[in-house]
Design a protein around this motif. Structure first.
Motif, short mmCIF file in Angstrom:
data_model
loop_
_atom_site.label_atom_id
_atom_site.label_comp_id
_atom_site.label_asym_id
_atom_site.label_seq_id
_atom_site.Cartn_x
_atom_site.Cartn_y
_atom_site.Cartn_z
N VAL A 105 5.23 15.59 -13.03
CA VAL A 105 4.08 16.38 -12.61
C VAL A 105 2.89 15.47 -12.29
CG1 VAL A 105 2.29 17.91 -13.60
CG2 VAL A 105 4.69 18.52 -13.84
N LEU A 106 2.12 15.86 -11.27
CA LEU A 106 0.82 15.25 -11.01
C LEU A 106 -0.25 16.26 -11.42
CD1 LEU A 106 -0.85 12.87 -9.67
CD2 LEU A 106 -0.99 14.38 -7.68
N ARG A 107 -1.13 15.85 -12.31
CA ARG A 107 -2.17 16.76 -12.78
C ARG A 107 -3.47 16.52 -12.01
NH1 ARG A 107 0.45 18.88 -17.01
NH2 ARG A 107 1.48 17.54 -18.55
N ILE A 108 -4.09 17.62 -11.59
CA ILE A 108 -5.43 17.57 -11.00
C ILE A 108 -6.37 18.31 -11.93
CG2 ILE A 108 -6.87 18.09 -9.01
CD1 ILE A 108 -4.39 18.25 -7.30
N TYR A 109 -7.39 17.63 -12.42
CA TYR A 109 -8.38 18.22 -13.31
C TYR A 109 -9.67 18.41 -12.52
CZ TYR A 109 -5.31 15.80 -16.74
OH TYR A 109 -4.25 15.31 -17.46
N ALA A 110 -10.43 19.45 -12.84
CA ALA A 110 -11.70 19.68 -12.13
C ALA A 110 -12.70 20.40 -13.04
CB ALA A 110 -11.47 20.50 -10.87
N GLU A 111 -13.95 19.97 -12.95
CA GLU A 111 -15.03 20.65 -13.66
C GLU A 111 -16.17 20.89 -12.68
OE1 GLU A 111 -18.47 19.40 -16.70
OE2 GLU A 111 -16.45 19.09 -17.51
N GLY A 112 -16.70 22.12 -12.71
CA GLY A 112 -17.86 22.47 -11.90
C GLY A 112 -18.89 23.18 -12.73
N ASN A 113 -20.00 23.51 -12.11
CA ASN A 113 -21.07 24.22 -12.83
C ASN A 113 -20.82 25.72 -12.89
OD1 ASN A 113 -22.76 21.90 -13.39
ND2 ASN A 113 -23.15 21.82 -11.19
N SER A 114 -19.75 26.18 -12.23
CA SER A 114 -19.34 27.58 -12.29
C SER A 114 -17.83 27.64 -12.11
CB SER A 114 -20.02 28.40 -11.18
OG SER A 114 -19.53 27.99 -9.91
N HIS A 115 -17.26 28.79 -12.43
CA HIS A 115 -15.81 28.97 -12.28
C HIS A 115 -15.41 28.82 -10.82
CE1 HIS A 115 -11.79 30.36 -13.13
NE2 HIS A 115 -11.93 31.40 -12.34
N GLU A 116 -16.23 29.40 -9.93
CA GLU A 116 -15.92 29.35 -8.51
C GLU A 116 -15.94 27.90 -8.01
OE1 GLU A 116 -17.00 33.20 -9.82
OE2 GLU A 116 -18.20 31.35 -9.93
N GLU A 117 -16.90 27.12 -8.49
CA GLU A 117 -16.99 25.73 -8.05
C GLU A 117 -15.80 24.92 -8.55
OE1 GLU A 117 -20.70 22.99 -7.54
OE2 GLU A 117 -19.97 22.69 -9.59
N ALA A 118 -15.40 25.14 -9.79
CA ALA A 118 -14.25 24.41 -10.35
C ALA A 118 -12.99 24.70 -9.53
CB ALA A 118 -14.04 24.77 -11.81
N LEU A 119 -12.77 25.97 -9.17
CA LEU A 119 -11.61 26.34 -8.36
C LEU A 119 -11.70 25.73 -6.97
CD1 LEU A 119 -11.17 30.11 -9.33
CD2 LEU A 119 -9.68 28.21 -9.98
N ASP A 120 -12.90 25.69 -6.41
CA ASP A 120 -13.08 25.12 -5.08
C ASP A 120 -12.80 23.62 -5.08
OD1 ASP A 120 -13.84 25.37 -2.28
OD2 ASP A 120 -15.62 24.21 -2.83
N ILE A 121 -13.24 22.93 -6.14
CA ILE A 121 -12.97 21.49 -6.26
C ILE A 121 -11.46 21.26 -6.29
CG2 ILE A 121 -13.14 19.48 -7.78
CD1 ILE A 121 -15.91 20.55 -8.64
N LEU A 122 -10.75 22.05 -7.10
CA LEU A 122 -9.28 21.92 -7.16
C LEU A 122 -8.65 22.07 -5.78
CD1 LEU A 122 -7.88 23.83 -10.28
CD2 LEU A 122 -7.96 21.38 -9.89
N GLU A 123 -9.09 23.08 -5.04
CA GLU A 123 -8.52 23.36 -3.73
C GLU A 123 -8.80 22.23 -2.75
OE1 GLU A 123 -6.23 25.21 -1.00
OE2 GLU A 123 -6.48 25.77 -3.11
N GLN A 124 -10.02 21.71 -2.78
CA GLN A 124 -10.38 20.63 -1.87
C GLN A 124 -9.61 19.34 -2.20
OE1 GLN A 124 -12.16 21.10 0.85
NE2 GLN A 124 -12.41 23.24 0.22
N VAL A 125 -9.42 19.07 -3.48
CA VAL A 125 -8.68 17.88 -3.90
C VAL A 125 -7.22 18.01 -3.47
CG1 VAL A 125 -7.89 16.51 -5.87
CG2 VAL A 125 -10.23 17.37 -5.81
N LYS A 126 -6.65 19.19 -3.70
CA LYS A 126 -5.25 19.41 -3.34
C LYS A 126 -5.03 19.21 -1.84
CE LYS A 126 -1.59 22.90 -3.79
NZ LYS A 126 -1.27 24.28 -4.26
N LYS A 127 -5.95 19.76 -1.02
CA LYS A 127 -5.86 19.59 0.44
C LYS A 127 -5.92 18.10 0.82
CE LYS A 127 -7.90 23.94 2.05
NZ LYS A 127 -9.09 24.55 2.71
N ARG A 128 -6.82 17.38 0.17
CA ARG A 128 -7.04 15.98 0.53
C ARG A 128 -5.83 15.09 0.18
NH1 ARG A 128 -7.17 11.79 2.30
NH2 ARG A 128 -8.78 10.19 2.36
N VAL A 129 -5.27 15.27 -0.99
CA VAL A 129 -4.20 14.35 -1.42
C VAL A 129 -2.85 14.69 -0.83
CG1 VAL A 129 -5.42 13.81 -3.56
CG2 VAL A 129 -3.65 15.60 -3.57
N LEU A 130 -2.65 15.97 -0.48
CA LEU A 130 -1.35 16.36 0.08
C LEU A 130 -1.32 16.25 1.61
CD1 LEU A 130 -0.40 19.46 -2.11
CD2 LEU A 130 0.36 17.10 -2.35
#
Length: 465
Positions: free
Chosen positions: A440-465
């Motif tokens: 497994v490859l783990r992607i961790y993300a923290e934001g100032n809101s739940h929406e931001e944390a989810l958005d960070i995850l999505e942007q990271v996933k798009k970038r690395v894949l």
């Protein structure tokens, strides 16, 4: 010959593929040889959790150790990892063995080592045992009854020892009569009997024996705990939901509205209670993947912080030599002052329950209290099942500095203690790390809101894949 390697938390493999009786015997032989090198009259405490064939693998380990002159204290029935760790310390044994794959899917089992201090065996000793694993091993046909007659083996009740210990640490009668009721989800794991026996007023979920875990990995994260979340949200008298993983050393929590409270928040809650309310001091030791909000809280309270690679063995090593208030991991493994230097989901859950009783505040109110200290934040994690070449390519690109932004999130600082951690301008962060125990490859993300944390995850996933 199968090459056996210990990861961040023991050796784990798929049952009947690599995790076989023969390979377990090889590891047990290495442990016996390592102990015998010390010249001591060694003793080992052995237990297994609820996974398939746990008793068989535990008995195999006992047989090999006894055949090589090492005395064994063997638990009958399933036990949690903290029970074995406590047993090692209480019985003054040299090592403990837990047959468990912790939070991994049901197809896995594993082999954890525990040191005489009552926590994970230190990395140096684990490496020494690993180096002694032989290519071949002989398995004695002597029965356990015969080893018992020879004085090499005894059976112990680690569950009773652990529950008796809890009675010395908590006012369980007071907790049982608390106005704030607790729900507990054992995830079909080894903690199931403890809450039943210590908190009979609790609402119990998945507290029965099921080695397949109903095909849900026993990891206490939200996607695996939807039933507990629903029970919390629809049962007004319930104010805290506690969940522990397969071997009950990790914790997850839910507030009265059925919202998941992750390990980052739990670590902050425990620091707040232990220091601000109980007036305890000491260093705070956190794994690399834990939120930097811990540093912010500790700075305000004058507490020293140390960051370690991922793997509780690194935290435990510090706890046995220094004055440590709390040691914690993102994955829900947390140890606190006044207990053994071991992760313990049930003990941590009882501390939080006690915190609620002593303050008269709900878990939701206590979380609001820590936001006043460190600011509001939200954390998310995505585990990607990738081909090994994909995983290696991403981690190489990360190591080579390829990633300087993830969509609109600009990287302002990079850390690489264990995995690669990227800090953003607004205080958010993401981290990439290959699992040490799973493909497994783990992607961790923290934001100032739940929406931001989810958005960070999505942007990271798009970038690395």
């Amino acid at each position: 010959m199968d090459i056996i390697k210990f990861g961040t938390d023991g050796w784990r493999a798929i049952i009947a593929k690599d995790f076989t009786v023969y390979n377990v015997a090889r590891v047990a032989k290495a442990l016996a040889d390592w102990l015998n090198q010390s010249g001591k009259n060694a003793k080992v405490v052995i237990g297994h959790d609820c996974r398939f064939a746990g008793a068989l693998f535990a008995e195999t380990t006992a047989n090999v150790l006894c055949a090589n002159g090492v005395k064994v204290a063997l638990a009958k029935g399933f036990v949690s990892t903290p029970m074995v760790s406590l047993g090692v310390k209480e019985l003054a044994a040299q090592q403990g063995v837990v047959i468990t794959a912790s939070h991994n899917p049901p197809a896995y089992n594993g082999f954890k080592l525990k040191g005489p201090h009552g926590g994970p065996t230190n990395p140096k000793d684990i490496t020494a045992v690993e180096a002694l694993i032989p290519e071949t091993v002989e398995i004695s046909d002597t029965t356990l009854d015969q080893w018992q007659e020879k004085g090499m083996l005894e059976y112990i009740d680690l569950e009773k020892m652990y529950i008796d210990y809890l009675h010395t640490k908590f006012n369980l009668e007071k907790l049982n009569n608390a106005p704030y009721k607790l729900a507990y989800d054992a995830m079909y794991g080894a903690g199931q009997n403890v809450i039943r026996k210590t908190l009979p007023a609790a609402v119990l979920l998945h507290c029965d024996y099921n080695p397949s875990f109903k095909d849900t990995p026993p990891e206490p994260i939200h996607k695996n705990l939807l039933e507990l979340s629903k029970v919390m949200a629809t049962t007004p008298e319930l104010k805290v939901g506690l969940a522990t993983d397969g071997d009950a050393d990790r914790i997850g929590l839910y507030d009265e509205d059925g919202n998941f409270v992750d390990a980052h928040h739990i670590i902050l809650l425990l620091i707040q209670y232990l220091h601000k309310y109980k007036k305890l001091n000491g260093k705070v030791v956190i794994a690399f993947s834990v939120t930097d909000r811990v540093k912010k809280m500790c700075e305000q309270y004058g507490l020293e912080v140390q960051v370690t690679p991922i793997g509780f063995k690194y935290i435990s090593e510090i706890m046995i030599t220094e004055d440590v208030l709390l040691g914690g991991e993102e994955s829900g493994g947390i140890a606190i002052k006044g207990h053994i230097p071991e992760r313990d989901g049930i003990f941590d859950g009882l501390i939080i329950y006690e915190y609620m009783m002593e303050t008269g505040k709900t878990l939701k109110e206590l979380c609001e209290e820590i936001y006043e200290v460190v600011g509001r934040f939200s954390y998310e994690r995505n585990d990607l099942n990738l081909l090994d070449e994909q995983k290696q390519r991403i981690m190489k690109e990360a190591a080579d500095g390829v990633y300087t932004e993830f969509g609109k999130y600009k990287v302002v600082k990079v850390e690489n203690i264990d995995g690669i951690k990227y800090h953003f301008e607004d205080g958010g962060w993401t981290m990439l790390r290959a699992s040490g125990t799973e493909p497994v490859l783990r992607i961790y993300a923290e934001g100032n809101s739940h929406e931001e944390a989810l958005d960070i995850l999505e942007q990271v996933k798009k970038r690395v894949l």
